[in-house]
Design a protein around this motif. Structure first.
Motif, mmCIF file in Angstrom:
data_model
loop_
_atom_site.group_PDB
_atom_site.id
_atom_site.type_symbol
_atom_site.label_atom_id
_atom_site.label_comp_id
_atom_site.label_asym_id
_atom_site.label_seq_id
_atom_site.Cartn_x
_atom_site.Cartn_y
_atom_site.Cartn_z
ATOM 1 N N HIS A 165 0.940 -0.955 -0.130
ATOM 2 C CA HIS A 165 -0.067 0.128 0.068
ATOM 3 C C HIS A 165 0.573 1.233 -0.255
ATOM 4 C CE1 HIS A 165 -4.528 0.890 0.519
ATOM 5 N NE2 HIS A 165 -4.528 -0.055 0.428
ATOM 6 N N GLU A 166 1.734 1.027 1.037
ATOM 7 C CA GLU A 166 2.554 2.116 1.319
ATOM 8 C C GLU A 166 3.345 2.591 -0.359
ATOM 9 O OE1 GLU A 166 5.317 3.365 4.396
ATOM 10 O OE2 GLU A 166 6.745 2.081 3.751
ATOM 11 N N ALA A 167 3.633 1.113 -1.083
ATOM 12 C CA ALA A 167 4.636 1.116 -2.462
ATOM 13 C C ALA A 167 3.505 2.140 -3.500
ATOM 14 C CB ALA A 167 5.271 -0.111 -2.664
ATOM 15 N N GLY A 168 2.453 1.427 -3.614
ATOM 16 C CA GLY A 168 1.299 2.513 -4.035
ATOM 17 C C GLY A 168 1.411 3.761 -3.754
ATOM 18 N N GLU A 169 1.136 4.587 -3.052
ATOM 19 C CA GLU A 169 1.483 5.641 -2.450
ATOM 20 C C GLU A 169 2.485 6.661 -2.822
ATOM 21 O OE1 GLU A 169 0.695 5.939 1.522
ATOM 22 O OE2 GLU A 169 -1.855 4.898 1.668
ATOM 23 N N LEU A 170 3.649 5.662 -2.851
ATOM 24 C CA LEU A 170 5.247 6.058 -4.075
ATOM 25 C C LEU A 170 5.179 6.657 -5.341
ATOM 26 C CD1 LEU A 170 7.484 5.354 -0.864
ATOM 27 C CD2 LEU A 170 6.172 7.392 -1.213
ATOM 28 N N GLY A 171 4.453 5.347 -5.242
ATOM 29 C CA GLY A 171 4.260 5.667 -7.757
ATOM 30 C C GLY A 171 4.103 4.293 -8.086
ATOM 31 N N TYR A 172 4.877 3.635 -7.093
ATOM 32 C CA TYR A 172 5.619 1.993 -7.243
ATOM 33 C C TYR A 172 4.040 1.027 -7.814
ATOM 34 C CZ TYR A 172 9.702 3.893 -6.158
ATOM 35 O OH TYR A 172 10.815 4.613 -6.475
ATOM 36 N N LEU A 173 4.305 0.145 -8.799
ATOM 37 C CA LEU A 173 3.546 -1.098 -8.912
ATOM 38 C C LEU A 173 4.021 -2.296 -8.413
ATOM 39 C CD1 LEU A 173 1.347 -1.699 -11.343
ATOM 40 C CD2 LEU A 173 2.443 -2.061 -12.989
ATOM 41 N N THR A 174 3.606 -3.143 -7.575
ATOM 42 C CA THR A 174 4.347 -3.792 -7.122
ATOM 43 C C THR A 174 4.647 -5.676 -7.698
ATOM 44 O OG1 THR A 174 4.138 -2.912 -4.873
ATOM 45 C CG2 THR A 174 4.475 -5.449 -4.939
ATOM 46 N N VAL A 175 5.466 -6.051 -8.442
ATOM 47 C CA VAL A 175 5.605 -7.001 -8.918
ATOM 48 C C VAL A 175 5.961 -7.714 -8.423
ATOM 49 C CG1 VAL A 175 6.400 -7.962 -11.320
ATOM 50 C CG2 VAL A 175 6.356 -5.595 -11.577
ATOM 51 N N LEU A 176 4.859 -8.576 -8.100
ATOM 52 C CA LEU A 176 5.331 -10.058 -7.462
ATOM 53 C C LEU A 176 5.540 -11.523 -8.382
ATOM 54 C CD1 LEU A 176 2.497 -10.207 -5.023
ATOM 55 C CD2 LEU A 176 5.077 -9.387 -4.148
ATOM 56 N N ALA A 177 5.396 -12.686 -8.203
ATOM 57 C CA ALA A 177 5.870 -13.948 -8.630
ATOM 58 C C ALA A 177 4.901 -14.610 -8.473
ATOM 59 C CB ALA A 177 7.500 -13.951 -8.640
ATOM 60 N N ASP A 178 4.547 -15.637 -9.609
ATOM 61 C CA ASP A 178 3.426 -16.378 -9.392
ATOM 62 C C ASP A 178 4.151 -18.430 -9.282
ATOM 63 O OD1 ASP A 178 3.197 -16.346 -12.116
ATOM 64 O OD2 ASP A 178 0.999 -15.774 -12.485
ATOM 65 N N THR A 179 5.679 -17.439 -10.102
ATOM 66 C CA THR A 179 5.977 -19.330 -10.221
ATOM 67 C C THR A 179 7.420 -19.303 -10.219
ATOM 68 O OG1 THR A 179 4.740 -20.418 -12.410
ATOM 69 C CG2 THR A 179 6.592 -20.830 -12.170
ATOM 70 N N ASP A 180 8.084 -19.810 -9.155
ATOM 71 C CA ASP A 180 9.314 -19.259 -8.280
ATOM 72 C C ASP A 180 10.077 -20.415 -9.410
ATOM 73 O OD1 ASP A 180 11.474 -19.278 -6.899
ATOM 74 O OD2 ASP A 180 10.969 -18.910 -4.878
ATOM 75 N N SER A 181 11.254 -20.377 -9.998
ATOM 76 C CA SER A 181 11.793 -21.314 -10.020
ATOM 77 C C SER A 181 12.820 -21.996 -8.643
ATOM 78 C CB SER A 181 13.017 -20.573 -11.242
ATOM 79 O OG SER A 181 14.366 -20.074 -10.522
ATOM 80 N N GLN A 182 12.703 -21.560 -7.645
ATOM 81 C CA GLN A 182 13.802 -22.382 -6.978
ATOM 82 C C GLN A 182 14.912 -22.315 -7.633
ATOM 83 O OE1 GLN A 182 11.317 -25.377 -4.778
ATOM 84 N NE2 GLN A 182 9.682 -24.605 -5.275
ATOM 85 N N ASP A 183 16.069 -21.207 -8.074
ATOM 86 C CA ASP A 183 17.419 -21.441 -8.528
ATOM 87 C C ASP A 183 18.309 -21.455 -7.410
ATOM 88 O OD1 ASP A 183 16.883 -18.961 -8.598
ATOM 89 O OD2 ASP A 183 17.584 -18.439 -9.898
ATOM 90 N N TRP A 184 17.993 -21.224 -5.992
ATOM 91 C CA TRP A 184 18.052 -20.731 -4.742
ATOM 92 C C TRP A 184 18.531 -21.724 -3.815
ATOM 93 C CZ3 TRP A 184 15.268 -22.263 -1.798
ATOM 94 C CH2 TRP A 184 13.783 -22.467 -1.184
ATOM 95 N N ARG A 185 18.148 -23.121 -4.324
ATOM 96 C CA ARG A 185 18.359 -24.696 -3.765
ATOM 97 C C ARG A 185 19.159 -25.014 -4.443
ATOM 98 N NH1 ARG A 185 14.100 -26.199 -0.488
ATOM 99 N NH2 ARG A 185 11.475 -24.671 -0.565
#
Length: 736
Positions: A192-212
């Motif tokens: 919510h705060e990011a939106g007030e600052l003018g940002y579009l929040t980008v999440l992910a619906d698929t995690d490659s889990q390359d960190w594993r």
């Protein structure tokens, strides 16, 4: 001191403080910019009492701008590849090569500090058509920060992007977030705060889990969307070894294309979702933004360069410390064993009469104890004491005369400085062995006898005695006691073995008259007349040695201000003497030997090492802000342990109690920094060519308080009558 001199001294002091502050500031900036972070996947999920169902069940792009809440997905069979935590100077270009090979554009969510350190990599990403999003400046847990810090994280990251690309991004991926289903109350507040600052929040619906690190096959399986759904896939181009990510990309892109998928950036995917309506996710940076971004990146870059330079200096300090420690252990130990061997002799006992010169300017506090200790020495050849009163205004000469000692003479001369007083004393002395003593120094009964024994060797032209700190009650004095034992007496053993002794202490030193005549007497050219004269004697071919049994007790400064003034004079005088004798570096014979051995030793261990030693403490402070703080602390403790071991060896060789060493750790944080600042000020004075005045230190007459078993009486001493040498305008009077 005149007003202009005071201003110059103050300015040099300010310069030293500024240098230290800049170094500390650079370390703090670099620690802030280089702080390591955990991968995004380590975050957990909290309560969700305030998160709308439309968000948790919605798409990975969340728009809370303009007071509305909307979520979006990628179109069917559309994949937006996104990469987090970069740029990395090694892995990001290699990810780019794979994407370039398949003509795929992706969205890179960058960490601001890494952009500031590697702006060229991000600039190349933008030129290749890839999209840049903000992933904070230092990758912190934003929900644990106050609001002003969160805004700073966004704005600083934005400035770093501006510097690299010339544009501002409206895409934001919060650290430690994944898909919509992981949004809890804390993260929802951040979105919510990011939106007030003018940002579009980008999440992910698929995690490659390359960190594993489970391998390319596992990464491909995890990154593959279900059915024909469109997807925002998250991978990483930094934060570790990304070889598996590269291998997975090489297989994932052709595989998905064979199934009818297309690859795009986040903004292009949204444009397709909006039926061709363009989605603007960046904008040109203003001139003000560009200037601010330049200032930020310059600060981070300079901090990085400073840390790199300090790291190199740390290696230099380590090498010098180890070299000095090894040399001291080997050579100083050899010196002590040789001199203490039962069969060691300088030659036949030296029983020639000795003249002791005491230059005195306003020494009323300690002159009586000093003269009694000198006149009462047990040297069998007899001791003549010549006190040269250098224009004192406190009755110093009268105090000496009132002692009524038969082997003591007083010469009153107009104030002309210590070198002049010493030369007058030598001219008035009666014997060929001359001992020079400061007016605040108390000799042990056998000090003169031991001091002159090396003259049995005809090659010896001067002898350095063993100076001990008498007033050890204050912490400042104890620090100096440690320094005298470790830094002076231990070093003299080393220099004695190498035959390049640079300094005979003014508190206790002996010369052959012939050696003094060879060098033209004590010079006025430097403020360290003892160092200047010793170097000249060495260059003239005489041997200068150290006699540890000749012990004299001196009063050291008891306050930091007095210590500063004394060390300032010593440091500057030493630099003057080194410069004066610089030609010895290219000379032949004894002069060249001293120049190519003695001068480098002084430069490395007397100036460079003390000047660079605070680097260890600075990096220790810096390391406390790093994940490797335990390693840093261990290395600092190892360095301290090495110094403590050296101190123990030095104290044992000097037959001193170890108890004062408890202040050694504190000495590292206070005394060493003072030494550093003094050297900075001295170096600045030397560069400007300014003339430094002699600072008279306040004395309390406490030089003999630490002496044990030392008599100061005058009984049983042979009087050695002096003779007046012509050509010296002085008034002499035998004390009666």
């Amino acid at each position: 001191m005149t007003g202009s001199r005071k201003r110059r001294s103050f300015n040099r002091l300010v310069l030293g403080v500024v240098v230290l502050v800049v170094l500390v500031g650079a370390l703090l900036v670099d620690a802030y910019a280089s702080a390591a972070f955990h991968p995004d996947h380590t975050a957990g999920v909290g309560r969700r009492s305030t998160v709308p169902d439309t968000v948790t069940n919605g798409g990975p792009v969340v728009d809370t701008r303009n007071g509305l809440v909307r979520t979006y997905r990628m179109p069917v069979k559309t994949i937006a590849l996104t990469f987090d935590d970069g740029p990395d100077p090694w892995w990001t270009p290699r990810v780019m090569e794979v994407l370039r090979r398949y003509r795929v554009h992706a969205t890179f969510f960058v960490v601001g500090t890494r952009v500031a350190q590697h702006p060229g990599v991000v600039g190349e990403l933008a030129r290749d058509g890839h999209e840049i999003g903000v992933h904070s400046f230092t990758h912190p847990h934003l929900d644990r920060l106050p609001q002003w810090r969160r805004k700073l994280e966004y704005s600083q990251a934005q400035l770093a992007v501006v510097h690299a690309t010339g544009r501002k991004s409206a895409l934001l991926r919060l650290p430690y977030t994944s898909g919509p289903g992981a949004i809890d109350d804390a993260r929802w507040g951040l979105i919510h705060e990011a939106g007030e600052l003018g940002y579009l929040t980008v999440l992910a619906d698929t995690d490659s889990q390359d960190w594993r690190g489970a391998g390319a096959d596992a990464i491909v399986r995890a990154a593959t969307p279900q059915g024909d759904w469109g997807s925002i896939v998250v991978m990483h181009d930094a934060g570790g070894d990304r070889a598996q990510t590269l291998a997975a990309l090489d297989r994932f892109i052709p595989l998905m294309r064979s199934r009818g998928y297309t690859f795009t950036t986040v903004s292009e995917g949204l444009t397709r979702a909006f039926a061709g309506q363009s989605v603007v996710v960046d904008a040109p940076a203003t001139l003000v933004d560009q200037r601010r971004s330049l200032a930020l990146v310059t600060a981070v870059s300079l901090a990085g360069w400073v840390v790199a330079a300090i790291s190199v200096l740390l290696l230099v300090v380590g090498a010098l410390t180890v070299a000095r420690t090894v040399a001291l252990f080997l050579l100083a130990g050899r010196h002590a064993r040789r001199r203490r061997a039962r069969d060691w002799r300088w030659g036949p006992p030296v029983e020639l009469p000795v003249s002791v010169i005491v230059p005195a300017y306003n020494e009323k506090e300690g002159i009586e104890a000093a003269v009694r200790s000198l006149a009462g020495g047990d040297h069998p050849g007899g001791i003549e004491v010549v006190v040269v009163d250098d224009g004192s205004t406190d009755g110093t000469a009268a105090l000496v005369e009132a002692l009524g000692l038969p082997n003591v003479r007083v010469a009153r001369i107009p104030n002309g400085g210590k070198p002049n007083a010493l030369n007058v004393g030598v001219d008035l002395s009666s014997h060929d062995i001359v001992v020079m003593v400061d007016g605040d120094t108390v000799f042990e009964p056998g000090a003169v006898r031991h001091l002159v024994q090396p003259f049995a060797d005809p090659s010896v032209g001067a002898v350095a005695g063993n100076v001990k700190v008498g007033n050890r009650r204050s912490v400042v004095a104890r620090w100096q006691h440690i320094e005298y034992v470790i830094g002076f007496n231990l070093d003299r053993r080393l220099y004695d073995v190498l035959r390049c002794m640079p300094t005979i202490p003014g508190a206790i030193g002996a010369f052959r008259r012939e050696a003094l005549l060879t060098i033209g007497g004590i010079s006025h050219d430097t403020l360290a007349e003892d160092t200047d004269a010793t170097m000249a004697v060495c260059r003239a071919g005489w041997r200068v040695v150290y006699e540890e049994r000749a012990r004299a007790w001196t009063e050291v400064p008891s306050t930091l201000r007095q210590l500063w003034l004394q060390r300032y004079r010593w440091s500057y005088g030493t630099m003057q003497a080194m410069w004066k004798h610089r030609r010895s570096l290219v000379d032949r014979g004894p002069s060249g030997r001293f120049g190519r051995l003695g001068l480098p030793f002084i430069a490395l261990f007397g100036i460079a090492l003390p000047l660079l030693a605070p680097v260890v403490d600075l990096l220790f402070v810096y390391g406390l802000f790093q994940p490797s703080r335990l390693v840093t602390t261990g290395l600092w403790l190892a360095m301290l342990a090495m110094q403590f071991l050296t101190a123990v060896v030095a104290f044992r060789l000097d037959r001193e109690r170890l108890r004062p060493l408890w202040v050694l750790p504190l000495q590292q944080f206070v005394y060493r920094q003072l030494t550093y600042l003094v050297l900075i000020q001295s170096f600045g004075t030397a560069l400007t060519g300014a003339r430094l005045r002699w600072h008279k230190l306040h004395r309390a007459g406490s030089a003999g308080t630490g002496m044990t078993g030392a008599a100061t009486g005058a009984g049983g001493v042979r009087s050695a009558p002096g003779r007046h040498r012509g050509g010296v305008a002085v008034v002499t009077r035998r004390a009666s």
